[in-house]
Design a protein around this motif. Structure first.
Motif, short mmCIF file in Angstrom:
data_model
loop_
_atom_site.label_atom_id
_atom_site.label_comp_id
_atom_site.label_asym_id
_atom_site.label_seq_id
_atom_site.Cartn_x
_atom_site.Cartn_y
_atom_site.Cartn_z
N ASN A 262 1.08 5.10 0.86
CA ASN A 262 0.45 6.22 1.56
C ASN A 262 1.10 7.51 1.10
O ASN A 262 2.32 7.58 0.90
CB ASN A 262 0.61 6.07 3.08
CG ASN A 262 -0.35 6.99 3.82
OD1 ASN A 262 -1.56 6.75 3.82
ND2 ASN A 262 0.17 8.04 4.44
N ALA B 79 -5.82 2.38 1.98
CA ALA B 79 -6.30 3.17 0.83
C ALA B 79 -5.23 4.20 0.48
O ALA B 79 -4.62 4.80 1.34
CB ALA B 79 -7.60 3.87 1.19
N HIS C 192 -0.69 7.47 9.29
CA HIS C 192 -0.28 6.32 8.48
C HIS C 192 1.22 6.31 8.23
O HIS C 192 1.84 5.24 8.21
CB HIS C 192 -1.06 6.32 7.17
CG HIS C 192 -2.52 6.02 7.37
ND1 HIS C 192 -3.49 6.35 6.46
CD2 HIS C 192 -3.16 5.42 8.42
CE1 HIS C 192 -4.67 5.96 6.91
NE2 HIS C 192 -4.50 5.41 8.10
N GLU D 272 -3.88 7.71 -1.14
CA GLU D 272 -4.25 9.07 -1.50
C GLU D 272 -4.07 9.31 -3.00
O GLU D 272 -4.76 10.15 -3.59
CB GLU D 272 -3.41 10.07 -0.69
CG GLU D 272 -3.79 10.17 0.79
CD GLU D 272 -3.25 9.03 1.67
OE1 GLU D 272 -2.46 8.20 1.18
OE2 GLU D 272 -3.63 8.97 2.87
N LEU E 169 -8.33 8.89 5.00
CA LEU E 169 -8.65 7.65 4.29
C LEU E 169 -8.31 6.49 5.21
O LEU E 169 -7.43 6.61 6.07
CB LEU E 169 -7.83 7.55 3.00
CG LEU E 169 -8.05 8.65 1.95
CD1 LEU E 169 -7.23 8.36 0.69
CD2 LEU E 169 -9.52 8.77 1.58
N SER F 58 0.49 11.35 2.30
CA SER F 58 -0.23 12.44 2.96
C SER F 58 0.71 13.54 3.41
O SER F 58 1.92 13.44 3.23
CB SER F 58 -1.09 11.90 4.09
OG SER F 58 -0.43 10.87 4.74
N TRP G 166 0.84 -1.22 0.00
CA TRP G 166 0.00 0.00 0.00
C TRP G 166 0.88 1.28 0.00
O TRP G 166 1.84 1.37 0.76
CB TRP G 166 -0.90 -0.06 1.24
CG TRP G 166 -1.40 1.23 1.81
CD1 TRP G 166 -1.98 2.26 1.15
CD2 TRP G 166 -1.36 1.63 3.20
NE1 TRP G 166 -2.33 3.27 2.03
CE2 TRP G 166 -1.96 2.90 3.29
CE3 TRP G 166 -0.90 1.02 4.37
CZ2 TRP G 166 -2.11 3.58 4.50
CZ3 TRP G 166 -1.05 1.69 5.58
CH2 TRP G 166 -1.64 2.96 5.63
MN LIG Z 1 -3.38 7.67 4.57
#
Ligand SMILES: [Mn+2]
Ligand SMILES: Cc1cc2nc3c(=O)[nH]c(=O)nc-3n(C[C@H](O)[C@H](O)[C@H](O)COP(=O)(O)O)c2cc1C
Length: 480
Positions: free
Chosen positions: A163, A226, A187, A228, A222, A165, A161
């Motif tokens: 991330n 998930a 995250h 961004e 989120l 942010s 995954w």
């Molecule tokens: Mn995130």
């Protein structure tokens, strides 16, 4: 333009061109990155038309190395970033975003073969962050921040995954920065810890001057797992184009302006004192604190790069001119079955939430207030108004409070509710004990339900009449 139309920009540069077309761009040459760029940005953000600013010829830096601020501080430009008609009235734009957000289809990024960010690259000893105009934003800040609106990219070592942010990034030397996580649940903090627990450094990239859709996505809550990137693709209805970073292999936005690649070192190997940094509440809530260090191993940038700067400022100024978190609360109210909500807004940089509704039954207003209060991060004040009051107009809201609310009957205080270590009113001793909650004041500024139909009628124009008058007679009123 309708909200279904394709977002009208490919990257930050095209967004700036669109802002210029709206007449909302000011170009400023010769400003000092020590407090002047920050000061000019804060003054401009407080003006009624709140222009976006493109700084060039920055004191002490090469011409062409630019800083762009107040990107999405006005409601109009926040709408533009979302692909929503910038001509809509702010409450209608927020409602359009609430509706669009509920139906977004996550869209993964696509890999491309070429990326403008590779126009210039430096590695190893050649890395020198001092070439970039990272501002000292506020007077008592602990240092210059290259990342005030920058994305931090990481890959989860278990699931893959990605991330992406926003966490602030302070410059500490030619190849050293810190990345600040508010709390261990961020995250970025969760992912970094997995590498650290395995005795490894965490590969990461800091993306500066990203597409505004990524800037919006980087602020969204989120769920874990998930990306961004997928959310930004959903906003644009076009996938974000990425290229694997030469050092980290992380997918990096091809059209971003300046990208740092490197590793976040385990805190038992290195930390640096970070901050203080002016916060969005308008205070310095925390002293210098030890913070994880990123060793920067490569820097890439486009020709004449643009840093997207988004310093926190004293309220009402806020990074986004539409209160995105209010759109979330509006959805929460609908999901909870609280019907007849006609608007939700946040003032004072999210610290005050207002819900407008058409009262159907006794207790309806309080029910809405409780849902809104539960989800108002750091907000001490929650107000409910009737449907004839515009929740986005603070004067209208104050009029309702002072004429429809009897304090001895229509206010409540909720204790031990959701705030943050950034809350300036929680005493330092309490914070030291781990307290990050506060109390919330609910004001029911609505006509009492039992006799609402006998409440004195208002003499003012209805919102509908006022709009019709403005359309017909507005030009005459503006004549000098
Ligand atoms: Mn995130
Ligand atoms: C301009 C801006 C600056 C921010 N700075 C930070 C920060 O320094 N540290 C932090 O933890 N969150 C910061 N945030 C909030 C996070 O980006 C936001 O809560 C995000 O949803 C966190 O993402 P995550 O769930 O992937 O951790 C900032 C938000 C914005 C818009």
């Amino acid at each position: 333009m309708t909200e279904n139309q394709y977002v009208p920009y490919q990257d930050l540069r095209e967004f700036i061109t669109q802002v210029d077309k709206l007449g909302a761009l000011r170009r400023i040459d010769g400003a000092d990155p020590r407090f002047e760029i920050g000061g000019i940005t804060e003054v401009a953000a407080g003006e009624p038309d709140c222009p976006a600013l493109l700084f060039d010829d920055i004191k002490g830096f090469r011409r062409g190395f630019r800083v762009f601020t107040n990107a999405t501080v006005s409601p109009q430009r926040a709408a533009l970033a979302l692909g929503i008609d910038p001509g809509l009235r702010p409450l209608d734009a927020l409602k359009a975003w609430m509706a669009k957000r509920q139906t977004l289809r996550m869209l993964p990024p696509v890999e491309v073969a070429r990326a403008p960010f590779l126009q210039n690259s430096a590695r190893g000893d050649q890395v020198d962050l001092a070439r970039f105009p990272a501002p000292y934003w506020h007077r008592q800040d602990g240092g210059p921040y290259i990342g005030s609106g920058s994305l931090v990219i990481m890959r989860d070592p278990d699931s893959g995954w990605i991330n992406a942010s926003i966490y602030r990034v302070q410059v500490h030397g030619r190849d050293k920065v810190t990345v600040q996580f508010d709390h261990a649940g961020r995250h970025g903090a969760v992912i970094a810890k997995k590498y650290w627990d395995a005795g490894k450094a965490c590969p990461l990239a800091v993306v500066n001057g990203e597409d505004p859709a990524l800037f919006v996505a980087g602020f969204e809550y989120l769920p874990e797992g998930a990306s961004e990137y997928d959310f930004a693709g959903a906003i644009k209805r076009a996938p974000i184009e990425v290229l694997a970073g030469p050092k980290t292999g992380l997918p990096l936005p091809a059209h971003a302006e300046i990208i740092l690649e490197g590793e976040l070192l385990p805190p038992d190997q290195a930390t640096l004192p970070e901050g203080p940094f002016g916060e969005f509440t308008g205070y310095y809530a925390a002293e210098k604190r030890p913070c994880p260090v990123m060793a920067v191993t490569a820097v890439h940038h486009r020709d004449d790069p643009i840093l997207l700067g988004s310093p926190p400022m004293k309220p009402p100024r806020f990074h986004f001119g539409l209160p995105f978190r209010a759109a979330g609360i509006w959805s929460n109210l609908e999901a909870a079955g609280v019907g007849d909500v006609t608007g939700v807004w946040q003032h004072v940089a999210q610290l005050m939430t207002v819900v407008a509704l058409r009262q159907r039954y006794d207790g309806h207003a309080k029910r809405a207030a409780l849902v809104a209060a539960a989800n108002s991060y750091m907000g001490r004040l929650v107000v409910v108004v009737d449907e004839d009051v515009d929740p986005s107009d603070i004067n209208d809201v104050m009029w309702a409070i002072t004429t429809r609310c009897e304090p001895s009957e229509q206010v409540d205080v909720l204790r031990n509710a959701w705030s943050s270590a950034l809350d300036p009113r929680i005493p330092a001793e309490a914070k030291a004990r781990g307290v990050t909650s506060h109390s919330k004041l609910i004001i029911e500024a609505v006509k009492p339900f039992a006799w609402k139909d006998r409440f004195p009628p208002t003499s003012a124009l209805s919102q509908h009449d006022a709009r019709a008058i403005a359309e017909k007679w507005g030009a005459a009123l503006k004549q000098k």
